[in-house]
Design an enzyme around this catalytic site. Sequence first.
Site, mmCIF file in Angstrom:
data_model
loop_
_atom_site.group_PDB
_atom_site.id
_atom_site.type_symbol
_atom_site.label_atom_id
_atom_site.label_comp_id
_atom_site.label_asym_id
_atom_site.label_seq_id
_atom_site.Cartn_x
_atom_site.Cartn_y
_atom_site.Cartn_z
ATOM 1 C CB ALA A 1 80.197 144.550 44.195
ATOM 2 C CD GLN B 1 83.980 136.459 40.876
ATOM 3 O OE1 GLN B 1 84.858 137.175 41.328
ATOM 4 N NE2 GLN B 1 83.487 135.442 41.567
ATOM 5 C CB SER B 2 81.014 143.590 40.727
ATOM 6 O OG SER B 2 81.315 144.949 40.976
ATOM 7 C CG ASN B 3 87.290 143.734 39.942
ATOM 8 O OD1 ASN B 3 87.773 142.774 40.532
ATOM 9 N ND2 ASN B 3 87.257 143.826 38.622
#
Length: 334
Positions: free
Chosen positions: A86, A82-84
């Site tokens: 990325a 859930q990387s913002n």
Amino acid sequence: MNSDELLHQLAKLAPLALGQLPTPLHALTGLSATLQGPEIWIKRDDLTGLGMGGNKVRKLAFLLAEALRGEADVVMTTGARQSNHARQTAAAAARAGLPCVLVLAGEALSAPPTGNHLLDRLFGAEVRWAGDRDPLEALVAEAEALRESGRHPYVIPYGGSNAVGVCGFVAAMVELHQQATVQELAFTDIVLASSSGGTQAGLALGAHLLAHPARIVGISIAEEASALRRQLSALASATANLLEIPTSLATEDFTVTDAYLGGGYGVVGEPEREALQLLARTEGLLVDPVYTGRALGGLIDLIRQGTFTAGDRVLFWHTGGSPALFAYGEELGV
Ligand SMILES: *Cc1c(COP(=O)(O)O)cnc(C)c1O
């Protein structure tokens, strides 16, 4: 150093115009009235625009400019599922006309993608899974494989936090300094979520160079304070060096608290749940479960403890992340 001199140094790196800047700065009257402590303001970097916004857009403006200058033909980075960071990298690469490969922690799931990961796919990024490998090592290996096949990858570290990326937050400090001057606002403190450190390092370096008086308080998301301070000092000094400004910041120049690590990275606890609901119900605004919810929970606790009091004017720097909300439905307890 004044704002113009600092902007002149930053302009040499020719950042792309990725974000909708300046982001709004406004008071949180409902939250301030409820907490009965300091006057609380918010800096809306959730509204940087590109790809649903967030703080990484400011760093990527400098990073992707360097990628294009170096004639890269693919952009790569890593992060959590859930990387913002990325997700914003995928959007920025699309905007810059470059393909994007994301090396994300963990394994592919059979369930449909949600939250940031859904957006990664919409922005056309290719996702590779680190599996049981360390994500950073997996990124390095995947980049090497692309190089061997004749490609020219531009590899962005965790959170976009290197000297080039940090320049985005030196520029952000100039932006805030100018907004505060025009609106005749003096902030005693700036509170923000601090993780890979680029945001806090850039703000602190900018504030130091402009002699901006606010104290910058990083709420650590995942690291012990001593480790985060070392990272902040290294990043700020490397960035000053890149900008050809003879200064450095020592570990003790950074204010960091690691009192809110809770159950660890991405584990939603009662402070995050309370902060999310309180801001939503007093202001109609959203924070995210992993970063800004934790940082706002920390700010609320510091107010209750009397660290910030009625005479203070505190700025909460909203670093974005709300797309992750849709992947945390079960944990939010609403
Ligand atoms: C990445 C991120 C942060 C932390 O910023 P760093 O520069 O990595 O310290 C804070 N909030 C959100 C929403 C983020 O995505």
